[in-house]
Design a protein around this motif. Structure first.
Motif, PDB file in Angstrom:
ATOM      1  N   GLY A 179       0.801  -1.206   0.000  1.00 16.08           N
ATOM      2  CA  GLY A 179       0.000   0.000   0.000  1.00 16.08           C
ATOM      3  C   GLY A 179       0.838   1.263   0.000  1.00 16.08           C
ATOM      4  O   GLY A 179       1.757   1.409   0.807  1.00 16.08           O
ATOM      5  N   LEU A 224      -2.214  -0.601   4.920  1.00 13.11           N
ATOM      6  CA  LEU A 224      -3.563  -0.375   4.395  1.00 13.11           C
ATOM      7  C   LEU A 224      -3.999   1.077   4.519  1.00 13.11           C
ATOM      8  O   LEU A 224      -4.700   1.607   3.655  1.00 13.11           O
ATOM      9  N   THR A 225      -3.584   1.745   5.593  1.00  8.02           N
ATOM     10  CA  THR A 225      -4.029   3.126   5.792  1.00  8.02           C
ATOM     11  C   THR A 225      -3.319   4.126   4.884  1.00  8.02           C
ATOM     12  O   THR A 225      -3.691   5.303   4.855  1.00  8.02           O
ATOM     13  N   SER A 233      -8.846   6.213   0.244  1.00 10.33           N
ATOM     14  CA  SER A 233     -10.058   5.635   0.813  1.00 10.33           C
ATOM     15  C   SER A 233     -10.895   4.891  -0.218  1.00 10.33           C
ATOM     16  O   SER A 233     -11.462   3.828   0.081  1.00 10.33           O
ATOM     17  N   GLN A 293      -9.315   1.547  -0.696  1.00 11.84           N
ATOM     18  CA  GLN A 293      -9.593   0.700   0.468  1.00 11.84           C
ATOM     19  C   GLN A 293     -10.958   0.047   0.351  1.00 11.84           C
ATOM     20  O   GLN A 293     -11.124  -1.150   0.620  1.00 11.84           O
ATOM     21  N   ASP A 294     -11.952   0.835  -0.040  1.00 13.35           N
ATOM     22  CA  ASP A 294     -13.323   0.338  -0.047  1.00 13.35           C
ATOM     23  C   ASP A 294     -13.572  -0.717  -1.107  1.00 13.35           C
ATOM     24  O   ASP A 294     -14.617  -1.384  -1.092  1.00 13.35           O
ATOM     25  N   LEU A 309      -9.424   3.986   8.023  1.00 14.79           N
ATOM     26  CA  LEU A 309     -10.375   3.022   7.472  1.00 14.79           C
ATOM     27  C   LEU A 309     -11.804   3.458   7.766  1.00 14.79           C
ATOM     28  O   LEU A 309     -12.106   3.952   8.848  1.00 14.79           O
ATOM     29  N   LEU A 354     -15.390  -0.848   6.391  1.00 15.77           N
ATOM     30  CA  LEU A 354     -14.244  -1.720   6.133  1.00 15.77           C
ATOM     31  C   LEU A 354     -13.667  -2.254   7.430  1.00 15.77           C
ATOM     32  O   LEU A 354     -13.304  -3.435   7.529  1.00 15.77           O
TER      33      LEU A 354
END
Length: 373
Positions: A124, A172-173, A177, A180-181, A223, A227
């Motif tokens: 990521g 992941l962060t 966004s 992520q979704d 997140l 999620l």
């Protein structure tokens, strides 16, 4: 395994000899095979080992045939059991912690033990595209043939779904966004729609996802609640005490030294303990005896950085020293790790040297080397 292509006579795919860092499933193949042979406990669908054997692989012990299994992770047993049990359910696993708490290391070994493959990895970053999670296209075939399964380029996540293995998602962060979704449908429905082909890929039994996230980066792209609900979060702590952290650094430095083929040095536990002590005191803002409060620098001063400092010191001792790890060999590395901000951190470091290091018995060589650097 045959290679797909070569560069300058070296295989791009399938090479294990001579690589700088072998994948966990290759490095510890003997242990994994021994654990599998003697593992009579129930295994979740698609798993190479039972959950109990996975925990033994991670924390160390003996296989049924007496093969020694070295610890891969030093930490609370219950925490590891919770992580393994999570992956045996339909919930994904989020490993959360400050930098250097072995999130990546643990995720790799979990995937190696469960699926026999730790390579299905998405790294990521702020520039990670949605295709890294879903799929891409071979545009030459797409233009020639139109949309087809043969023209589809599977992402690591799609490959894991189709083959029933563990996928890994690092940091992941740090991912935007909206990217992520993309994971929400995958984790909740266990399917990945492919509208261009009018169908979907359904996850086979054994599929799951391990994600890592940095405590200090939670504000980058936090997140969504939707999620976050798809994950069971396990927080990895920093080592509980100096002895535990010294043990971790010693083990990892030894493994890195073998991988880098550095000559083995005489025991250097004193210098390792010195590095760990400096990092812990500055990280916690107080000396080991709890008597003197300290300012903390801007960097994380993690266990991973301590490992890097000691490994660099060993290289100095081997190539430019007398073959023994000495204070001067680690001083420059510590200084570089501490001073990230050349103004504020330098003040913190100088104050620590003058108020703590200079007065500490047996640390005079280190003090002089740090001052000289």
């Amino acid at each position: 395994m045959s290679s797909a292509s070569t560069v300058a006579g070296e295989d791009l795919i399938g090479v294990s000899d001579g690589v700088q860092r072998r994948h966990a499933e290759d490095e510890y193949a003997v242990e994994l095979a021994a654990l599998a042979v003697g593992d009579g406990l129930p295994r979740p669908p698609g798993w190479r080992l039972s959950p109990s054997a996975v925990v033994t692989y991670l924390l160390g012990g003996l296989a049924a045939d007496g093969t020694p299994v070295v610890p891969k992770y030093v930490g609370p047993r219950r925490l590891v059991e919770v992580a393994v049990a999570t992956l045996a359910t339909d919930r994904a696993l989020l490993l959360l912690g400050v930098p250097g708490t072995a999130k990546t290391w643990l995720s790799e070994h979990l995937a190696a033990a469960i699926s026999g493959d730790s390579t299905l990895l998405v790294q990521g970053t702020a520039g990670t595209p949605e295709e890294a999670i879903r799929y891409g296209w071979n545009y030459a075939r797409l233009l020639a043939e139109g949309p087809s399964r043969a023209a589809l380029v599977d992402s690591p996540v799609l490959t894991a779904m189709a083959t029933g293995r563990i996928a890994r998602f690092e940091e992941l962060t740090r991912v935007p966004s909206d990217v992520q979704d993309t994971l929400i449908t995958i984790l909740s429905e266990k399917t990945l729609p492919v509208p261009e082909l009018g169908g979907e890929v359904q996850a086979r039994k054994g599929f799951n996802l391990i994600a890592t996230a940095n405590d200090r980066d939670r504000g980058v792209n936090e997140l969504s609640s939707a999620l976050r609900r798809r994950f069971n979060t396990v927080v990895l702590p920093v080592p509980a005490d100096v002895d535990a952290e010294v043990d971790i650094v010693t083990r990892r430095v030894a493994a890195l030294g073998r991988s880098l083929e550095l000559p083995e040095l005489p025991p250097a536990i004193e210098e390792i303990r010195r590095v760990v002590t400096v990092f812990r005191e500055l990280r916690e803002g107080i000396t080991e005896d709890r008597r003197t409060k300290l300012k903390s620098p801007s960097g994380s001063l993690s266990t991973a950085e301590a490992i890097s400092v000691v490994t660099g010191g060993i290289a100095l001792a081997v190539h430019f020293g007398d073959g023994r790890l000495r204070p001067a060999d680690v001083a420059a590395g510590i200084t570089g790790a501490v001073i990230k901000d050349p103004v504020a951190d330098r003040v913190v470091w100088q104050e620590y040297l003058e108020t703590v290091v200079r007065e500490r018995d047996g640390w005079q060589d280190f003090y002089r080397a740090a001052r000289a650097g």
